[in-house]
Design an enzyme around this catalytic site. Structure first.
Site, PDB file in Angstrom:
ATOM      1  N   ARG A  88       0.821  -1.215   0.000  1.00 33.42           N
ATOM      2  CA  ARG A  88       0.000   0.000   0.000  1.00 33.42           C
ATOM      3  C   ARG A  88       0.858   1.269   0.000  1.00 33.42           C
ATOM      4  NH1 ARG A  88      -3.508  -2.055   2.924  1.00 33.42           N
ATOM      5  NH2 ARG A  88      -2.236  -3.918   2.985  1.00 33.42           N
ATOM      6  N   THR A  89       1.887   1.320   0.832  1.00 35.75           N
ATOM      7  CA  THR A  89       2.722   2.527   0.858  1.00 35.75           C
ATOM      8  C   THR A  89       3.491   2.642  -0.458  1.00 35.75           C
ATOM      9  OG1 THR A  89       2.915   2.343   3.244  1.00 35.75           O
ATOM     10  CG2 THR A  89       4.510   3.753   2.150  1.00 35.75           C
ATOM     11  N   LYS A 117      26.349  -9.904  -3.649  1.00 32.73           N
ATOM     12  CA  LYS A 117      27.785 -10.140  -3.915  1.00 32.73           C
ATOM     13  C   LYS A 117      28.630  -9.596  -2.780  1.00 32.73           C
ATOM     14  CE  LYS A 117      27.253  -9.523  -8.926  1.00 32.73           C
ATOM     15  NZ  LYS A 117      27.543  -8.557  -9.997  1.00 32.73           N
ATOM     16  N   ARG A 138      12.070   2.439   2.117  1.00 33.21           N
ATOM     17  CA  ARG A 138      11.527   1.716   3.279  1.00 33.21           C
ATOM     18  C   ARG A 138      12.507   0.605   3.634  1.00 33.21           C
ATOM     19  NH1 ARG A 138       5.690  -0.825   4.580  1.00 33.21           N
ATOM     20  NH2 ARG A 138       5.359   1.356   5.030  1.00 33.21           N
ATOM     21  N   HIS A 171       7.665   6.576  10.751  1.00 34.02           N
ATOM     22  CA  HIS A 171       6.926   6.471   9.480  1.00 34.02           C
ATOM     23  C   HIS A 171       6.309   7.851   9.242  1.00 34.02           C
ATOM     24  CE1 HIS A 171       4.870   4.915   6.145  1.00 34.02           C
ATOM     25  NE2 HIS A 171       4.331   3.834   6.644  1.00 34.02           N
TER      26      HIS A 171
HETATM   27  C1  NCD Z   1       2.200   0.397   8.565  1.00 29.60           C
HETATM   28  C2  NCD Z   1       3.697   0.165   8.567  1.00 29.60           C
HETATM   29  O1  NCD Z   1       4.251  -0.335   7.593  1.00 29.60           O
HETATM   30  O2  NCD Z   1       4.301   0.534   9.558  1.00 29.60           O
HETATM   31  N1  NCD Z   1       1.638   0.175   7.318  1.00 29.60           N
HETATM   32  C3  NCD Z   1       1.559   1.234   6.459  1.00 29.60           C
HETATM   33  O3  NCD Z   1       2.538   1.784   6.017  1.00 29.60           O
HETATM   34  N2  NCD Z   1       0.327   1.679   6.178  1.00 29.60           N
HETATM   35  C4  NCD Z   1       1.483  -0.316   9.632  1.00 29.60           C
HETATM   36  C5  NCD Z   1       1.631  -1.808   9.741  1.00 29.60           C
HETATM   37  O4  NCD Z   1       2.364  -2.451   8.982  1.00 29.60           O
HETATM   38  O5  NCD Z   1       0.977  -2.348  10.625  1.00 29.60           O
END
Ligand code: NCD
Length: 361
Positions: A88-89, A117, A138, A171
């Site tokens: 989703r992100t 490597k 991420r 986040h």
């Molecule tokens: C969250 C995350 O990745 O921290 N998800 C997101 O980015 N919407 C929350 C989660 O994974 O529970």
């Protein structure tokens, strides 16, 4: 692209700074250059991003508006480096970049890169950064995006970095979309100031909670509640920040009691991917920390029920159709606030203001 502001500080010195002090390196002229920690945003910046997101949302409704947005950054390229599972992100950022015309490349599985490597992740990301104008990252490692920001700022070709989730720690863009959702939800009821926000679930390891708790300190008289089973309670570092800012908060394990007081309830799932011993959090009784249909009668009429998603069983699906359930709206808001953030990062946000002034009634 504006220059970045890292002054001479060794990485070891930088790493030891508290988030608020680090934040000073991330903004340029009151705009985010790097977006790495929630602590770098103040009220003016939050109001600005929310306004921009709303303008963008309205501009995007027409074909000519969408064409205008699509050409804004068509000469720029972005890399999405997601070494931690995400859909989703990832897609939210992907769509945000598409709206601005950015050309997008992605790395999602580092097992296909030279990290296999024996290359360090730092060298890998530095190499990739040479091809792009923005990195969106991420990673499971806390602080890695910040480290890359420091490293790249000491090269000939620094590029901005957006943290799309780092370890259990931060986040910031989820927190921005949560703030935008709260602001829109409370538009007719006095805004975020003075509201009571209740965090529920895995507060110990939920990075979205940590970042949102921090952003909420920019608003006046917001009361924060942290409600969960003891082993999942919020970290002392978050409470220390709230104490330092004189924010009123309560830590408890009684969810039922707090529902009628809440203006916003922020549910989260158990983050068991962080278990030290696989399955250990499965032994914690979390049955009391779920929002069920019968709870709707206790919830204030103007309250909102939020979740960063993905959800498990912490919110019953029967609740989805209640107008106070705003988690699907959060998802959509996330895309718009990310467009606003990227436009600000590249300094093209003023063009959006001008377009809005001329074309939106
Ligand atoms: C969250 C995350 O990745 O921290 N998800 C997101 O980015 N919407 C929350 C989660 O994974 O529970």
């Amino acid at each position: 692209m504006r220059a970045n502001q890292f002054t001479d500080i060794t990485y070891e010195e930088f790493r030891e700074l508290p988030p608020k002090a680090k934040a000073g390196f991330f903004n340029v002229a009151h705009r985010p250059y790097h977006t790495l920690v929630a602590q770098q945003f103040d009220r003016t910046m939050l109001d600005r991003l929310s306004l921009l997101a709303t303008q963008i949302r309205r501009i995007a409704k027409s074909k000519t508006g969408m064409h205008f947005l699509n050409q804004m950054l068509e000469h720029r390229r972005v890399m999405l480096y997601f070494s931690q599972p995400s859909s989703r992100t990832f897609l939210s950022f992907y769509a945000a970049c598409q709206i601005l015309g950015l050309k997008v490349a992605e790395v999602r599985d580092t097992s296909t890169s030279s990290e296999m490597k024996g290359e360090s992740p730092e060298d890998t990301v530095r190499t990739f950064s040479s091809y792009f104008d923005l990195l969106i990252m991420r990673t499971p490692q806390q602080g890695f995006a910040e480290k890359m920001a420091w490293i790249l700022s000491h090269t000939e070709r620094p590029v901005p970095i957006i943290n799309a989730g780092s370890g259990k720690d931060q986040h910031p863009t989820q927190a921005l979309l949560d703030i935008y959702t709260l602001q829109r939800s409370f538009e007719k009821t006095g805004g975020i100031d003075g509201k009571t926000v209740v965090f529920v679930g895995d507060l110990a390891r939920g990075r979205t909670v940590r970042s949102l708790s921090c952003l909420l300190t920019n608003y006046n008289n917001v009361v924060q509640h942290f409600v969960t089973a003891e082993p999942l309670q919020i970290g002392q570092d978050v409470l220390d920040e709230l104490n330092a800012k004189d924010v009123t908060y309560h830590v408890s394990n009684d969810f039922e009691a707090i529902i009628p007081e809440a203006d916003a309830i922020y549910m989260t799932r158990i983050q068991d991917e962080w278990d030290q011993i696989p399955g250990e959090s499965g032994t914690i009784d979390i049955s009391a920390y779920a929002f069920r249909k019968e709870h709707l009668t206790k919830l204030k009429i103007n309250a909102v029920l939020m979740h960063p998603l993905p959800r498990r069983k912490e919110i019953a699906t029967e609740v989805d159709s209640d107008p106070r359930a705003v988690y699907w709206r959060q998802v959509r808001n996330g895309m718009w606030i990310r467009v606003a953030l990227i436009a600000s990062t590249f300094g093209v946000d003023t063009q959006i203001d001008e377009y809005a002034k001329l074309n939106l009634a």
